[in-house]
Enzyme design. Structure first.
Site, PDB file in Angstrom:
ATOM      1  N   LYS A  86       0.832  -1.204   0.000  1.00 15.37           N
ATOM      2  CA  LYS A  86       0.000   0.000   0.000  1.00 15.37           C
ATOM      3  C   LYS A  86       0.868   1.257   0.000  1.00 15.37           C
ATOM      4  O   LYS A  86       0.682   2.154  -0.832  1.00 15.37           O
ATOM      5  CB  LYS A  86      -0.927   0.001   1.218  1.00 15.37           C
ATOM      6  CG  LYS A  86      -1.725   1.293   1.367  1.00 15.37           C
ATOM      7  CD  LYS A  86      -2.444   1.348   2.709  1.00 15.37           C
ATOM      8  CE  LYS A  86      -2.999   2.735   2.966  1.00 15.37           C
ATOM      9  NZ  LYS A  86      -3.602   2.857   4.308  1.00 15.37           N
TER      10      LYS A  86
ATOM     11  N   ASP B  18      -6.729   0.886   0.366  1.00 19.68           N
ATOM     12  CA  ASP B  18      -6.899   1.252   1.769  1.00 19.68           C
ATOM     13  C   ASP B  18      -8.267   0.771   2.236  1.00 19.68           C
ATOM     14  O   ASP B  18      -8.954   0.033   1.529  1.00 19.68           O
ATOM     15  CB  ASP B  18      -6.725   2.758   1.963  1.00 19.68           C
ATOM     16  CG  ASP B  18      -7.743   3.571   1.163  1.00 19.68           C
ATOM     17  OD1 ASP B  18      -8.700   2.981   0.612  1.00 19.68           O
ATOM     18  OD2 ASP B  18      -7.598   4.799   1.100  1.00 19.68           O
TER      19      ASP B  18
END
Length: 221
Positions: free
Chosen positions: A128, A146
């Site tokens: 991420k 997310d």
């Protein structure tokens, strides 16, 4: 959805992208305040399980106190913990930030690397965080998964997966490549304003006719 997308499904994805563009525009923007690649990297490490707004409050003073990678590399961990105490998991984050800064200096000549393999070799950096850097710093097409992207992508029927990495790969098959970066930006905005986790306002959502979870989904297209 990604395995066998029908023409109707591809058309719906296209309509969703267009609606998002119409509502939020096509500007690539980052919600974490930063003046350099290394600042964005540290801010993103800090943002794990924390709001961008809180991170921006902390980094406003943090980046003044530690104006360089060298300053972070030389930081006292206990002192840094106090500097970021209002952010969750501050002990691990302090340790990782110092280790990350030192590795950037010794292994990458104080430059934030571009390749995924190099980025995830840094302390505190997963896919991420790496994708945030690759998308915002190097403008590489990538998808940041997310909590908003995970939750709303499932509502839209774009994925059934729970693992963020699997969601990333599935969305890469579903979404047009020119929207990989934009999608995260748009979905964050949508998730904070309309499709909130606790109280999704489906009745006023501009995607309600394209979202199977809304109760307004139009199956006849």
């Amino acid at each position: 959805m990604a395995k066998r997308m029908t023409k109707k499904e591809r058309e719906r994805v296209g309509r969703v992208m267009q609606l998002l563009d119409n509502e939020y525009g096509t500007e690539h923007r980052c919600y974490l305040n930063h003046d350099s690649a290394w600042q964005l990297l540290i801010a993103t490490i800090l943002s794990a399980q924390c709001t961008d707004a809180r991170v921006n409050i902390v980094t406003k003073d943090l980046f003044v106190k530690y104006p360089s990678l060298e300053a972070f590399a030389a930081a006292d961990q206990k002192e840094l913990e106090q500097d970021i105490h209002s952010i969750g998991f501050y002990r691990n984050k302090s340790k990782n930030i110092i280790a990350c800064a030192r590795r950037l200096i010794t292994e990458f000549n104080s430059e934030v690397p571009e390749k995924m393999y190099d980025l995830v070799s840094l302390a505190g950096v997963g896919r991420k965080t790496a994708n945030v850097i690759r998308g915002n710093v190097f403008n590489k097409p990538c998808i940041v998964v997310d909590t908003h992207v995970k939750r709303i992508s499932k509502k839209l029927g774009f994925t059934k997966e729970d693992d963020p990495e699997k969601i990333e790969y599935e969305l890469m098959k579903v979404l047009p490549k020119d929207h990989w970066i934009l999608y995260n930006i748009h979905i964050i905005t949508l998730g904070r304003s309309i499709c909130t986790a606790r109280n999704p306002q489906c009745e006023i959502c501009f995607l309600k006719n394209e979202c199977p979870s809304s109760g307004f989904f139009n199956l006849i297209k």
